[in-house]
Scaffold this active site. Sequence first.
Site, PDB file in Angstrom:
ATOM      1  N   ASP A  41      40.965 -57.182  -7.945  1.00 46.57           N
ATOM      2  CA  ASP A  41      39.831 -56.630  -8.684  1.00 46.57           C
ATOM      3  C   ASP A  41      39.714 -55.120  -8.476  1.00 46.57           C
ATOM      4  O   ASP A  41      38.661 -54.529  -8.694  1.00 46.57           O
ATOM      5  CB  ASP A  41      38.526 -57.314  -8.269  1.00 46.57           C
ATOM      6  CG  ASP A  41      38.225 -57.134  -6.774  1.00 46.57           C
ATOM      7  OD1 ASP A  41      39.128 -56.681  -6.046  1.00 46.57           O
ATOM      8  OD2 ASP A  41      37.108 -57.464  -6.358  1.00 46.57           O
ATOM      9  N   HIS A 246      60.784 -32.613  -8.129  1.00 47.20           N
ATOM     10  CA  HIS A 246      59.597 -33.467  -8.079  1.00 47.20           C
ATOM     11  C   HIS A 246      59.607 -34.346  -6.832  1.00 47.20           C
ATOM     12  O   HIS A 246      59.269 -35.527  -6.885  1.00 47.20           O
ATOM     13  CB  HIS A 246      59.492 -34.321  -9.352  1.00 47.20           C
ATOM     14  CG  HIS A 246      59.137 -33.514 -10.563  1.00 47.20           C
ATOM     15  ND1 HIS A 246      59.320 -33.978 -11.853  1.00 47.20           N
ATOM     16  CD2 HIS A 246      58.606 -32.271 -10.685  1.00 47.20           C
ATOM     17  CE1 HIS A 246      58.928 -33.055 -12.706  1.00 47.20           C
ATOM     18  NE2 HIS A 246      58.487 -32.012 -12.029  1.00 47.20           N
ATOM     19  N   ASP A 263      53.736 -27.253  -3.454  1.00 48.37           N
ATOM     20  CA  ASP A 263      53.274 -27.213  -4.849  1.00 48.37           C
ATOM     21  C   ASP A 263      52.056 -28.127  -4.901  1.00 48.37           C
ATOM     22  O   ASP A 263      52.179 -29.350  -5.005  1.00 48.37           O
ATOM     23  CB  ASP A 263      54.379 -27.693  -5.791  1.00 48.37           C
ATOM     24  CG  ASP A 263      54.048 -27.422  -7.262  1.00 48.37           C
ATOM     25  OD1 ASP A 263      52.856 -27.293  -7.586  1.00 48.37           O
ATOM     26  OD2 ASP A 263      54.984 -27.362  -8.087  1.00 48.37           O
ATOM     27  N   ASP A 274      46.829 -24.950  -9.962  1.00 50.99           N
ATOM     28  CA  ASP A 274      48.227 -25.352  -9.763  1.00 50.99           C
ATOM     29  C   ASP A 274      48.961 -24.180  -9.112  1.00 50.99           C
ATOM     30  O   ASP A 274      49.170 -23.153  -9.756  1.00 50.99           O
ATOM     31  CB  ASP A 274      48.849 -25.710 -11.118  1.00 50.99           C
ATOM     32  CG  ASP A 274      50.315 -26.104 -11.037  1.00 50.99           C
ATOM     33  OD1 ASP A 274      50.835 -26.240  -9.921  1.00 50.99           O
ATOM     34  OD2 ASP A 274      50.936 -26.280 -12.102  1.00 50.99           O
ATOM     35  N   HIS A 355      64.046 -25.001 -14.515  1.00 51.70           N
ATOM     36  CA  HIS A 355      62.798 -25.383 -15.193  1.00 51.70           C
ATOM     37  C   HIS A 355      62.179 -24.165 -15.879  1.00 51.70           C
ATOM     38  O   HIS A 355      62.637 -23.025 -15.713  1.00 51.70           O
ATOM     39  CB  HIS A 355      61.809 -25.996 -14.195  1.00 51.70           C
ATOM     40  CG  HIS A 355      61.455 -25.119 -13.038  1.00 51.70           C
ATOM     41  ND1 HIS A 355      60.555 -24.072 -13.126  1.00 51.70           N
ATOM     42  CD2 HIS A 355      61.892 -25.122 -11.748  1.00 51.70           C
ATOM     43  CE1 HIS A 355      60.441 -23.484 -11.951  1.00 51.70           C
ATOM     44  NE2 HIS A 355      61.247 -24.077 -11.094  1.00 51.70           N
ATOM     45  N   HIS A 359      53.470 -22.665 -18.093  1.00 53.58           N
ATOM     46  CA  HIS A 359      52.867 -23.673 -18.966  1.00 53.58           C
ATOM     47  C   HIS A 359      51.371 -23.430 -19.025  1.00 53.58           C
ATOM     48  O   HIS A 359      50.786 -22.790 -18.143  1.00 53.58           O
ATOM     49  CB  HIS A 359      53.181 -25.100 -18.477  1.00 53.58           C
ATOM     50  CG  HIS A 359      52.687 -25.419 -17.096  1.00 53.58           C
ATOM     51  ND1 HIS A 359      51.354 -25.635 -16.787  1.00 53.58           N
ATOM     52  CD2 HIS A 359      53.348 -25.550 -15.908  1.00 53.58           C
ATOM     53  CE1 HIS A 359      51.227 -25.902 -15.492  1.00 53.58           C
ATOM     54  NE2 HIS A 359      52.417 -25.841 -14.924  1.00 53.58           N
ATOM     55  N   HIS A 366      49.232 -29.617 -17.028  1.00 51.49           N
ATOM     56  CA  HIS A 366      50.081 -29.193 -18.144  1.00 51.49           C
ATOM     57  C   HIS A 366      49.210 -29.310 -19.395  1.00 51.49           C
ATOM     58  O   HIS A 366      49.239 -30.308 -20.111  1.00 51.49           O
ATOM     59  CB  HIS A 366      51.325 -30.062 -18.256  1.00 51.49           C
ATOM     60  CG  HIS A 366      52.273 -29.887 -17.113  1.00 51.49           C
ATOM     61  ND1 HIS A 366      53.250 -30.805 -16.801  1.00 51.49           N
ATOM     62  CD2 HIS A 366      52.406 -28.898 -16.194  1.00 51.49           C
ATOM     63  CE1 HIS A 366      53.935 -30.391 -15.747  1.00 51.49           C
ATOM     64  NE2 HIS A 366      53.431 -29.234 -15.360  1.00 51.49           N
ATOM     65  N   GLU A 384      55.751 -19.431 -12.596  1.00 50.79           N
ATOM     66  CA  GLU A 384      56.377 -20.118 -11.464  1.00 50.79           C
ATOM     67  C   GLU A 384      57.898 -20.096 -11.505  1.00 50.79           C
ATOM     68  O   GLU A 384      58.537 -21.133 -11.656  1.00 50.79           O
ATOM     69  CB  GLU A 384      55.872 -21.558 -11.385  1.00 50.79           C
ATOM     70  CG  GLU A 384      55.945 -22.347 -12.693  1.00 50.79           C
ATOM     71  CD  GLU A 384      55.451 -23.774 -12.539  1.00 50.79           C
ATOM     72  OE1 GLU A 384      55.877 -24.453 -11.571  1.00 50.79           O
ATOM     73  OE2 GLU A 384      54.658 -24.206 -13.379  1.00 50.79           O
ATOM     74  N   TYR A 388      66.876 -22.489  -6.450  1.00 49.02           N
ATOM     75  CA  TYR A 388      67.161 -23.693  -5.659  1.00 49.02           C
ATOM     76  C   TYR A 388      68.653 -23.713  -5.341  1.00 49.02           C
ATOM     77  O   TYR A 388      69.490 -23.740  -6.243  1.00 49.02           O
ATOM     78  CB  TYR A 388      66.753 -24.950  -6.436  1.00 49.02           C
ATOM     79  CG  TYR A 388      65.344 -24.829  -6.982  1.00 49.02           C
ATOM     80  CD1 TYR A 388      64.245 -25.188  -6.216  1.00 49.02           C
ATOM     81  CD2 TYR A 388      65.122 -24.299  -8.262  1.00 49.02           C
ATOM     82  CE1 TYR A 388      62.959 -25.038  -6.698  1.00 49.02           C
ATOM     83  CE2 TYR A 388      63.836 -24.145  -8.753  1.00 49.02           C
ATOM     84  CZ  TYR A 388      62.757 -24.512  -7.972  1.00 49.02           C
ATOM     85  OH  TYR A 388      61.479 -24.357  -8.448  1.00 49.02           O
ATOM     86  N   ARG A 397      60.020 -21.582  -4.762  1.00 48.69           N
ATOM     87  CA  ARG A 397      59.267 -21.405  -6.001  1.00 48.69           C
ATOM     88  C   ARG A 397      57.933 -20.749  -5.629  1.00 48.69           C
ATOM     89  O   ARG A 397      57.332 -21.089  -4.606  1.00 48.69           O
ATOM     90  CB  ARG A 397      59.017 -22.757  -6.689  1.00 48.69           C
ATOM     91  CG  ARG A 397      58.266 -22.659  -7.989  1.00 48.69           C
ATOM     92  CD  ARG A 397      58.340 -23.961  -8.803  1.00 48.69           C
ATOM     93  NE  ARG A 397      57.677 -25.107  -8.195  1.00 48.69           N
ATOM     94  CZ  ARG A 397      58.300 -26.152  -7.655  1.00 48.69           C
ATOM     95  NH1 ARG A 397      59.633 -26.173  -7.604  1.00 48.69           N
ATOM     96  NH2 ARG A 397      57.625 -27.158  -7.130  1.00 48.69           N
ATOM     97  N   GLU A 399      54.168 -19.639  -7.413  1.00 52.84           N
ATOM     98  CA  GLU A 399      53.394 -19.917  -8.635  1.00 52.84           C
ATOM     99  C   GLU A 399      51.950 -19.470  -8.485  1.00 52.84           C
ATOM    100  O   GLU A 399      51.303 -19.735  -7.476  1.00 52.84           O
ATOM    101  CB  GLU A 399      53.434 -21.430  -8.916  1.00 52.84           C
ATOM    102  CG  GLU A 399      52.605 -21.875 -10.097  1.00 52.84           C
ATOM    103  CD  GLU A 399      52.645 -23.391 -10.281  1.00 52.84           C
ATOM    104  OE1 GLU A 399      52.379 -23.849 -11.395  1.00 52.84           O
ATOM    105  OE2 GLU A 399      52.932 -24.104  -9.286  1.00 52.84           O
TER     106      GLU A 399
END
Length: 429
Positions: A41, A246, A263, A274, A355, A359, A366, A384, A388, A397, A399
């Site tokens: 539940d 990620h 991040d 972000d 990447h 954004h 996003h 950002e 790598y 990175r 940002e």
Amino acid sequence: MRYDPIDPQLFISNRKRFIEHLPAGALAVFNANDIMPTNADGTLPLVQNRDLFYLSGVDQEETILVLFPDAYNPAHREILFVVETNEHLARWEGAKLTQDQATEQTGIQTVFWLSDFEKIFKDLMSQAKTVFLNSNEHLRASSPVETRDQRFRKWIMEQYPMHHYDRSAPIMHRLRAIKSPIEVEIMRKASAINTKAFNRVLKFLKPGVMEYELEAEFIHEYKRNGSPDFSYTPIIASGASACVLHYIENDKECKDGDLVLFDCGNWYANYASDVTRCFPVNGRFSDRQKQVYNAVLRVMKASMELLRPGNQLHEYHKEVGELMTKELLDLKLIDAIDVKNQDPNWPAYKKYFMHGTSHYIGLDVHDVGLWTEKMEAGNVFTCEPGIYIPEEGIGIRIEDDIVIGEKENINLTAGIPKEVEEIEEMMNS
């Protein structure tokens, strides 16, 4: 509600701007999101439909907003339907909005109980020519779960098959791309909380600490400042894990000599922050780490200068690619032959920076926006860049969140250290 009340003028203005895009005789409907089940539940906390929130400020499930500027009855030109509180709900879940509270929060004068929806809606549909329906048309959207909007779409088209239907999403993407001063102020508050969290973690980090302990420091600082949670699954990646874009396990030990890529973002009043930073576990960057880090930082600073009214996002990303190419050549990660023979669709720099650089950010991390049009004052973007290098176990990175202004931009997250000397001084003070 964990956040300060929002001036209802924001939502009044947002509805006015939306209605200006509707043709004569058009009606628009917006539904709250579902409370999603887990197991047994159990349920997840409500994550409100961002378009409904943008137009109403209501953070409650089973809410419907109807906008019909040409309705015969002036009281029916803006209608909010909410769940009526009863003794059972009040006892088990807490009281829901009263009609007066809903009006105070939204600026909508006509508030009905949800149980009256079908009867009132039938009268509205007898007058409407076109119905604008909402849907998730984010470029990255992918959901196997049927949403309340999708169920409503099936229901209304079955009940009223002879009406014309249109999409609200293109209008919402245009409106939400430009942040009002009230929205920017809310995002400042989100960023201020995130700044506190990053600065707390910066002093907590040391060899032997687990990544999940650092995650706990973030959530502690968020919640004690009125931010309910991370705005996305946090990435706290030490050593080579930072090369996994990620990485979300956050279960490794932070080792002496490694960097940790953070991040991490938070919510405040449904608006997101972000931010990404890289900190040395032992408080000192190695020469190579510093070399790569400063290359990323130079690209970031130059990229932020390109986030200006009149520039176009796709062209901007090409320009950033040229900046990164120069840095990677200087780092000897690529050479002139790599650049000469590169595939234009996947340039040589993409081997180490795969990447995008920016954004939209706002009610979603996003956020929706207009990728094919030129940047405008009021747009809010992340910036950002990253490099790598799996073979060296280095992933960096950096940002920030940038509000584009007419004359100059605002960096909402500038208070989080990102200069090498600044980071080392704070970690060793």
